[in-house]
Design a protein around this motif. Structure first.
Motif, PDB file in Angstrom:
ATOM      1  N   VAL A   1      27.585  47.358  36.837  1.00  0.00           N
ATOM      2  CA  VAL A   1      27.230  48.076  37.540  1.00  0.00           C
ATOM      3  C   VAL A   1      26.613  47.178  37.724  1.00  0.00           C
ATOM      4  N   TYR A   2      25.300  46.972  36.560  1.00  0.00           N
ATOM      5  CA  TYR A   2      23.650  46.007  37.096  1.00  0.00           C
ATOM      6  C   TYR A   2      24.200  45.100  36.997  1.00  0.00           C
ATOM      7  N   GLN A   3      25.117  44.350  35.874  1.00  0.00           N
ATOM      8  CA  GLN A   3      24.945  42.610  35.601  1.00  0.00           C
ATOM      9  C   GLN A   3      26.398  42.007  37.225  1.00  0.00           C
ATOM     10  N   ALA A   4      26.775  43.221  37.854  1.00  0.00           N
ATOM     11  CA  ALA A   4      27.779  42.861  39.503  1.00  0.00           C
ATOM     12  C   ALA A   4      26.246  42.411  40.027  1.00  0.00           C
ATOM     13  N   PHE A   5      25.173  43.708  40.399  1.00  0.00           N
ATOM     14  CA  PHE A   5      23.921  42.973  41.079  1.00  0.00           C
ATOM     15  C   PHE A   5      22.758  41.337  40.561  1.00  0.00           C
ATOM     16  N   TYR A   6      23.157  41.378  39.398  1.00  0.00           N
ATOM     17  CA  TYR A   6      22.391  40.732  38.415  1.00  0.00           C
ATOM     18  C   TYR A   6      23.098  39.213  38.715  1.00  0.00           C
ATOM     19  N   PHE A   7      24.645  38.795  38.377  1.00  0.00           N
ATOM     20  CA  PHE A   7      25.218  38.097  38.844  1.00  0.00           C
ATOM     21  C   PHE A   7      25.361  37.500  40.253  1.00  0.00           C
TER      22      PHE A   7
ATOM     23  N   GLY B   1      28.944  40.625  48.088  1.00  0.00           N
ATOM     24  CA  GLY B   1      28.927  39.579  46.674  1.00  0.00           C
ATOM     25  C   GLY B   1      28.547  40.408  45.537  1.00  0.00           C
ATOM     26  N   ALA B   2      28.224  41.518  45.308  1.00  0.00           N
ATOM     27  CA  ALA B   2      28.150  42.184  44.398  1.00  0.00           C
ATOM     28  C   ALA B   2      29.687  42.974  43.406  1.00  0.00           C
ATOM     29  N   GLY B   3      30.260  42.934  45.114  1.00  0.00           N
ATOM     30  CA  GLY B   3      31.261  44.221  44.788  1.00  0.00           C
ATOM     31  C   GLY B   3      32.471  43.203  44.446  1.00  0.00           C
ATOM     32  N   HIS B   4      32.563  41.956  45.387  1.00  0.00           N
ATOM     33  CA  HIS B   4      33.186  41.147  44.896  1.00  0.00           C
ATOM     34  C   HIS B   4      32.664  40.415  43.344  1.00  0.00           C
ATOM     35  N   TYR B   5      31.877  40.176  42.482  1.00  0.00           N
ATOM     36  CA  TYR B   5      31.664  39.800  41.664  1.00  0.00           C
ATOM     37  C   TYR B   5      32.609  40.768  40.495  1.00  0.00           C
ATOM     38  N   ALA B   6      32.217  41.549  40.510  1.00  0.00           N
ATOM     39  CA  ALA B   6      32.438  43.178  39.946  1.00  0.00           C
ATOM     40  C   ALA B   6      34.227  42.732  39.677  1.00  0.00           C
ATOM     41  N   TYR B   7      34.530  42.867  41.097  1.00  0.00           N
ATOM     42  CA  TYR B   7      36.302  42.456  41.135  1.00  0.00           C
ATOM     43  C   TYR B   7      36.826  41.310  40.513  1.00  0.00           C
ATOM     44  N   THR B   8      35.823  40.014  40.630  1.00  0.00           N
ATOM     45  CA  THR B   8      36.282  38.930  40.120  1.00  0.00           C
ATOM     46  C   THR B   8      36.034  38.444  38.794  1.00  0.00           C
ATOM     47  N   HIS B   9      35.411  39.165  38.346  1.00  0.00           N
ATOM     48  CA  HIS B   9      34.240  38.799  37.244  1.00  0.00           C
ATOM     49  C   HIS B   9      34.545  40.185  35.942  1.00  0.00           C
ATOM     50  N   PHE B  10      35.593  41.153  36.440  1.00  0.00           N
ATOM     51  CA  PHE B  10      35.695  42.543  35.934  1.00  0.00           C
ATOM     52  C   PHE B  10      36.395  43.313  35.677  1.00  0.00           C
ATOM     53  N   TYR B  11      37.480  42.465  36.262  1.00  0.00           N
ATOM     54  CA  TYR B  11      38.952  43.198  36.420  1.00  0.00           C
ATOM     55  C   TYR B  11      40.057  41.938  37.155  1.00  0.00           C
ATOM     56  N   SER B  12      40.140  41.183  38.173  1.00  0.00           N
ATOM     57  CA  SER B  12      41.328  40.059  38.298  1.00  0.00           C
ATOM     58  C   SER B  12      40.578  39.325  38.633  1.00  0.00           C
ATOM     59  N   THR B  13      40.256  38.243  37.740  1.00  0.00           N
ATOM     60  CA  THR B  13      40.334  36.567  38.470  1.00  0.00           C
ATOM     61  C   THR B  13      40.661  36.644  40.489  1.00  0.00           C
ATOM     62  N   ASN B  14      41.593  36.883  40.284  1.00  0.00           N
ATOM     63  CA  ASN B  14      41.716  36.298  41.736  1.00  0.00           C
ATOM     64  C   ASN B  14      41.411  37.923  43.204  1.00  0.00           C
ATOM     65  N   ALA B  15      41.452  39.157  41.921  1.00  0.00           N
ATOM     66  CA  ALA B  15      41.198  39.942  43.274  1.00  0.00           C
ATOM     67  C   ALA B  15      41.842  40.648  43.745  1.00  0.00           C
ATOM     68  N   ASP B  16      43.247  40.624  42.803  1.00  0.00           N
ATOM     69  CA  ASP B  16      44.171  41.442  43.241  1.00  0.00           C
ATOM     70  C   ASP B  16      44.579  42.545  42.220  1.00  0.00           C
ATOM     71  N   ILE B  17      44.405  43.923  42.844  1.00  0.00           N
ATOM     72  CA  ILE B  17      45.031  45.233  42.407  1.00  0.00           C
ATOM     73  C   ILE B  17      46.225  45.351  41.590  1.00  0.00           C
ATOM     74  N   ASP B  18      46.842  44.303  41.744  1.00  0.00           N
ATOM     75  CA  ASP B  18      48.061  44.631  41.152  1.00  0.00           C
ATOM     76  C   ASP B  18      47.749  43.015  39.936  1.00  0.00           C
ATOM     77  N   ASN B  19      46.530  42.514  39.851  1.00  0.00           N
ATOM     78  CA  ASN B  19      46.952  41.501  38.520  1.00  0.00           C
ATOM     79  C   ASN B  19      45.375  41.629  38.235  1.00  0.00           C
ATOM     80  N   LYS B  20      45.607  42.532  37.393  1.00  0.00           N
ATOM     81  CA  LYS B  20      44.252  42.727  36.180  1.00  0.00           C
ATOM     82  C   LYS B  20      44.746  41.928  34.999  1.00  0.00           C
ATOM     83  N   ASN B  21      43.702  40.825  35.191  1.00  0.00           N
ATOM     84  CA  ASN B  21      43.649  40.015  33.946  1.00  0.00           C
ATOM     85  C   ASN B  21      42.783  40.041  32.971  1.00  0.00           C
TER      86      ASN B  21
END
Length: 161
Positions: free
Chosen positions: A119-125, A76-96
């Motif tokens: 990193v802290y925010q990924a686990f906190y949120f 959950g923390a890793g997925h949160y980081a992906y969708t809140h800090f890189y790409s809203t749809n977890a797409d490596i080719d679509n950094k938005n």
């Protein structure tokens, strides 16, 4: 590597602070905010493969930490980081998502950000109502990340490069 793994290295410094931290956003990619020597200030978040990340930071030690007893929360923390800090749809080719780099004491504001704050925010949120990490104040160094985890969710070192 699993989503939610935490990477800490001593092979860099920024603004006089030693160390660097990152989180595995998936089983294939590591997310970090490397600072302005590596990325523009206004677009400082990036994804790297494990090989690319360890090659960049391999001139020191790299420790990998994992919550052994709570794989769903780590994911959950890793997925949160992906969708809140890189790409809203977890797409490596679509950094938005483009985060501004800056070291400050506002740990609960998304931007500006720096490596250990991300990193802290990924686990906190990203872990729902579970009290995975304790409430922190001020600046958070990369080396202090494991100590922010509450006892029931402790990080364990699983590998060192």
């Amino acid at each position: 590597m699993k989503a939610g793994d935490v990477f800490i290295t001593n092979s860099t410094s920024s603004s006089g602070i030693l160390g660097h931290a990152a989180i595995a956003a998936s089983k294939a990619h590591i997310l970090d905010a490397p600072g302005t020597k590596c990325r523009p200030k206004n677009d400082n978040n990036r994804m790297s493969t494990l090989k690319k990340w360890t090659n960049q930071y391999g001139n020191g030690w790299i420790a990998v930490y994992r919550m052994k007893n709570h794989p769903n929360l780590s994911y959950g923390a890793g997925h949160y980081a992906y969708t809140h800090f890189y790409s809203t749809n977890a797409d490596i080719d679509n950094k938005n998502i483009h985060l501004t780099y800056g070291i400050n004491v506002h740990l609960y504001e998304k931007s500006p950000t720096y490596c250990s704050k991300l990193v802290y925010q990924a686990f906190y949120f990203g872990t729902g109502s579970y009290n995975v990490v304790g409430v922190q104040h001020g600046y958070l160094s990369p080396y202090s990340i494991p100590a922010t985890f509450n006892l029931n969710y402790a990080l364990y070192k699983i590998k060192e490069y």
